[in-house]
Design a protein around this motif. Structure first.
Motif, PDB file in Angstrom:
ATOM      1  N   SER A 284     -35.690  28.262  60.287  1.00 58.30           N
ATOM      2  CA  SER A 284     -34.624  29.160  60.739  1.00 58.30           C
ATOM      3  C   SER A 284     -35.145  30.264  61.654  1.00 58.30           C
ATOM      4  O   SER A 284     -34.354  30.902  62.376  1.00 58.30           O
ATOM      5  CB  SER A 284     -33.918  29.798  59.531  1.00 58.30           C
ATOM      6  OG  SER A 284     -34.846  30.539  58.747  1.00 58.30           O
ATOM      7  N   SER A 287     -37.599  29.708  67.648  1.00 58.95           N
ATOM      8  CA  SER A 287     -36.817  29.887  68.873  1.00 58.95           C
ATOM      9  C   SER A 287     -36.224  28.544  69.277  1.00 58.95           C
ATOM     10  O   SER A 287     -36.592  27.489  68.743  1.00 58.95           O
ATOM     11  CB  SER A 287     -37.715  30.417  69.988  1.00 58.95           C
ATOM     12  OG  SER A 287     -38.658  29.420  70.372  1.00 58.95           O
ATOM     13  N   SER A 288     -35.320  28.570  70.247  1.00 59.44           N
ATOM     14  CA  SER A 288     -34.704  27.311  70.688  1.00 59.44           C
ATOM     15  C   SER A 288     -35.737  26.370  71.291  1.00 59.44           C
ATOM     16  O   SER A 288     -35.660  25.149  71.108  1.00 59.44           O
ATOM     17  CB  SER A 288     -33.597  27.602  71.707  1.00 59.44           C
ATOM     18  OG  SER A 288     -34.110  28.286  72.839  1.00 59.44           O
ATOM     19  N   GLN A 291     -37.686  24.933  68.399  1.00 62.64           N
ATOM     20  CA  GLN A 291     -36.874  23.953  67.685  1.00 62.64           C
ATOM     21  C   GLN A 291     -36.846  22.637  68.434  1.00 62.64           C
ATOM     22  O   GLN A 291     -36.963  21.554  67.840  1.00 62.64           O
ATOM     23  CB  GLN A 291     -35.448  24.477  67.503  1.00 62.64           C
ATOM     24  CG  GLN A 291     -34.572  23.584  66.624  1.00 62.64           C
ATOM     25  CD  GLN A 291     -35.076  23.529  65.208  1.00 62.64           C
ATOM     26  OE1 GLN A 291     -35.162  24.541  64.528  1.00 62.64           O
ATOM     27  NE2 GLN A 291     -35.403  22.322  64.731  1.00 62.64           N
ATOM     28  N   SER A 292     -36.717  22.714  69.756  1.00 63.06           N
ATOM     29  CA  SER A 292     -36.731  21.505  70.580  1.00 63.06           C
ATOM     30  C   SER A 292     -38.057  20.772  70.454  1.00 63.06           C
ATOM     31  O   SER A 292     -38.101  19.546  70.337  1.00 63.06           O
ATOM     32  CB  SER A 292     -36.470  21.880  72.043  1.00 63.06           C
ATOM     33  OG  SER A 292     -36.575  20.752  72.877  1.00 63.06           O
ATOM     34  N   ASP A 295     -38.302  19.100  67.044  1.00 65.29           N
ATOM     35  CA  ASP A 295     -37.436  17.924  66.975  1.00 65.29           C
ATOM     36  C   ASP A 295     -38.108  16.704  67.602  1.00 65.29           C
ATOM     37  O   ASP A 295     -37.927  15.573  67.138  1.00 65.29           O
ATOM     38  CB  ASP A 295     -36.106  18.198  67.681  1.00 65.29           C
ATOM     39  CG  ASP A 295     -35.188  19.094  66.868  1.00 65.29           C
ATOM     40  OD1 ASP A 295     -35.447  19.260  65.660  1.00 65.29           O
ATOM     41  OD2 ASP A 295     -34.214  19.624  67.450  1.00 65.29           O
TER      42      ASP A 295
END
Length: 345
Positions: A284, A287-288, A291-292, A295
């Motif tokens: 959580s 950062s974006s 997270q990318s 993934d």
């Protein structure tokens, strides 16, 4: 010796096939097309290779009665190495079709050929979520981290259940990487899939001109990666040709696996990508961009959070019986393996 072989054009299989030919063994190799064999082996090597054009999931691997009749009683060893190595849940059906059904069809053909000896190359990760790996058969009803591990555990069970009809031996390599002496590798899977993802992500960020200080990879820095070089796994299988015992399981693993942070340091250095760090930070807080990044490599996450202890007494005894050296994989060899992969891209 006349050896029937599946997976002979793969990363490990191709290396082993060349070694077997060099020692005077003749091979009958399963291949979808003869052209694939022709492209991988020299003219001299191909003189020692017969090809069964077939498919891993076909009945008896695609062998017809004519092939079976002409080869019955002539095959000294059936070496089953072919597998689909993917971790994605959406590939569950394909994984079971290739890894389980393919193994059952290999067993069917071995029995039809009256070949008594059957070697099955599996994976050390059929232990599922356990943290201790023994040289025993695992329960297929246990929890697994992905459908690849599960399919291979069921395949082991199918092989084990055939031990009254066949003299079966199961070999479980951990994460196979490049040659410990040269670093040479030809693989798109396991650690190399992860390394490729790092490379692609770095290029993506560079194209977009992102400015950042660090990128967190969710995982355990103190966890270990049980890496085994392809030359060591080849040596184990070569030793097994003469010295493997029927009804025996061999863990082909590393007693001193490198820490995840050590391997990431080598990759960062080779890629000139110093911003990476392994962190147990909650997802959580990512950062974006982070997270990318996570993934992209999420299928590898189960192998970045563990410190598994494998027992390999059977393998050590096998190597002693054959006069082969035990595994020695130091940091210099590991760095060489990482650098060789990126330098050939």
């Amino acid at each position: 010796m006349y050896i029937f072989m599946t997976g002979g054009t793969g990363f490990l299989g191709g290396r082993l096939a060349k070694e077997l030919i060099g020692r005077g063994h003749r091979i009958c190799m399963l291949a979808r097309t003869p052209e694939k064999v022709n492209a991988q082996f020299t003219t001299e090597e191909r003189e020692m290779i017969d090809v069964l054009q077939g498919d891993l999931t076909a009945h008896a691997l695609g062998a017809d009665e004519r092939f079976i009749d002409s080869h019955r009683g002539k095959v000294d060893l059936f070496l089953h190495m072919a597998a689909l190595v993917k971790f994605d849940e959406e590939l569950r059906e394909a994984l079971f079709e290739t890894n389980l059904t393919g193994t059952k069809e290999a067993l069917r053909l071995a029995k039809a050929l009256n070949c008594r000896r059957f070697f099955h190359v599996s994976t050390a990760y059929t232990l599922g979520a356990k943290e201790i790996g023994g040289e025993t058969l695992y329960d297929v009803s246990q929890s697994f981290l992905n459908p690849y591990e599960e399919s291979k555990a069921h395949a082991e069970r199918a092989v084990w259940d055939s031990r009254e009809a066949l003299e079966v031996s199961i070999f479980r390599p951990a994460i196979i990487v490049g040659d410990s002496k040269t670093g040479e590798a030809d693989s798109k899977f396991t650690m190399y899939g992860y390394m490729r993802a790092l490379e692609l992500f770095k290029r993506k960020l560079e194209r977009r001109g992102h400015d950042f200080e660090s990128l967190r990879l969710i995982g355990s820095a103190t966890g270990t990666s049980n890496l085994v070089p392809v030359d060591y796994v080849t040596d184990v299988l070569l030793a097994a040709i003469e010295h493997a015992k029927a009804g025996t399981i061999y863990n082909v693993t590393n007693d001193t696996p490198p820490r995840n942070e050590t391997m990431l340091d080598f990759m960062k250095e080779s890629l000139s990508f110093p911003h990476l760090m392994i962190s147990e930070t909650p997802t959580s807080t990512l950062s974006s961009i982070e997270q990318s990044f996570n993934d992209m490599v999420k299928v590898f996450n189960p192998y970045l959070n563990r410190n598994i202890k494998f027992y390999d007494q059977n393998t050590k005894q096998l190597l002693r019986d054959a006069g082969f050296s035990p595994l020695r994989l130091d940091h210099q060899s590991l760095r060489r393996i990482v650098n060789a992969y990126y330098q050939t891209k």
